[in-house]
Design a protein around this motif. Structure first.
Motif, mmCIF file in Angstrom:
data_model
loop_
_atom_site.group_PDB
_atom_site.id
_atom_site.type_symbol
_atom_site.label_atom_id
_atom_site.label_comp_id
_atom_site.label_asym_id
_atom_site.label_seq_id
_atom_site.Cartn_x
_atom_site.Cartn_y
_atom_site.Cartn_z
ATOM 1 N N TYR A 1 -62.830 9.258 29.172
ATOM 2 C CA TYR A 1 -61.779 10.273 29.173
ATOM 3 C C TYR A 1 -60.577 9.812 29.991
ATOM 4 N N LEU B 1 -58.682 15.006 30.232
ATOM 5 C CA LEU B 1 -59.379 15.916 31.137
ATOM 6 C C LEU B 1 -58.519 17.131 31.458
ATOM 7 N N SER C 1 -60.544 24.595 31.585
ATOM 8 C CA SER C 1 -60.576 24.368 33.031
ATOM 9 C C SER C 1 -61.088 25.591 33.786
ATOM 10 N N VAL D 1 -62.166 20.410 35.285
ATOM 11 C CA VAL D 1 -63.037 20.596 34.130
ATOM 12 C C VAL D 1 -64.457 20.884 34.608
ATOM 13 N N ILE E 1 -68.407 18.558 30.079
ATOM 14 C CA ILE E 1 -68.552 17.131 29.795
ATOM 15 C C ILE E 1 -69.982 16.828 29.346
ATOM 16 N N TYR F 1 -58.940 17.828 39.257
ATOM 17 C CA TYR F 1 -57.733 17.015 39.190
ATOM 18 C C TYR F 1 -56.546 17.724 39.836
ATOM 19 N N ILE G 1 -59.569 12.019 40.279
ATOM 20 C CA ILE G 1 -60.637 12.988 40.028
ATOM 21 C C ILE G 1 -61.647 12.945 41.158
#
Length: 262
Positions: free
Chosen positions: A115, A120, A125, A147, A152, A200, A215
């Protein structure tokens, strides 16, 4: 139950700070006590297993850590651990504003993925205002956006044998010849917790380098040292035997409890 949870959180935070802080402070006189096979180390390991079992039994798998109002954010987020990795691959990404960043997710999964930061940021979110409790004894409230890790995991589809998410990081830790790659891990229960996110954003801005850009993982029911920064890869595994010293994280390899629930 609320009063019990608050008291328990304070007790476990203080206990972890007192025990794990021995290693952080570099107290050489305690090194022998933390070596594998020593009765003190074995006792602490047993207590760690008990804490994990007790938290899951009393609070459940999806009980939320306390969230706060924006008015309770009273200072910038204090950084912990590494604040500006010197590894060449990270420096190149940082100097290009992470335009070429890719987070690899692989291991025991059916569909490995990679990703970009933009990908992302464009995924569903979650934003949460939570308190970071550091094993060194300080705490700080901040707003995090990222996220959900569960999103994921749903995409990569862990295999039946997968038990843990391992977070591999860009930074090395320890200094000099003893430096080794920083890594952390959680089991799939904590990985899928609603408040476990790949952050993020922090306090309505992009995550700063000193706080883990691009991240970092937020695992809100555990102490701060579990919340790995500078993520480069998430690996799904069935055990830790092939990872570094086999304990499941940099700090566990150096005498800490692997489970840091609060």
């Amino acid at each position: 139950m609320k009063r019990f949870s608050i008291r328990r959180r304070k007790f476990l935070t203080a206990s972890a700070a007192g025990l794990a802080g021995v290693t952080l402070a570099g107290c050489d006189q305690f090194d022998s006590l933390l070596r594998p096979g020593h009765p003190v180390r074995d006792t602490l390991a047993s207590a760690n297993d008990l804490t994990l079992a007790a938290q899951r039994l009393l609070l459940g798998d999806e009980a939320l850590a306390k969230e706060f109002a924006e008015s309770e954010i009273r200072q910038g987020m204090r950084p912990n651990g590494t604040t500006d990795p010197e590894q060449a691959d990270y420096v190149a990404l940082r100097d290009n504003d992470f335009a070429d960043y890719q987070l690899v997710v692989d291991g025991l999964v059916e569909t490995p993925q990679s990703y970009s930061l933009d990908q992302l940021r464009n995924m569903p979110s979650r934003t949460q205002i939570t308190r970071h409790d550091c094993v060194e004894g300080w705490s700080c409230i901040a707003k995090w956006t990222g996220v959900p890790l569960a999103t994921i995991l749903d995409e990569v589809r862990p295999t039946a044998g997968a038990r843990y998410c391992v977070f591999h990081c860009f930074d090395n830790y320890g200094g000099g010849l003893s430096a080794s790659p920083y890594y952390e891990s959680v089991d799939l229960i904590d990985a899928r917790h609603p408040q476990t996110i790949l952050a993020y954003g922090m306090n309505d801005a992009a995550l700063p380098v000193r706080n883990g850009a691009p991240i970092r993982v937020r695992i809100e029911r555990q102490l701060g040292y579990k919340m790995a920064k500078y993520l480069r890869r998430i690996e799904l595994v069935d055990d830790f035997s092939q990872l570094h010293r086999g304990k499941g994280s940099y700090w566990a390899d150096h005498g800490y409890d692997w489970y840091a629930g609060i």
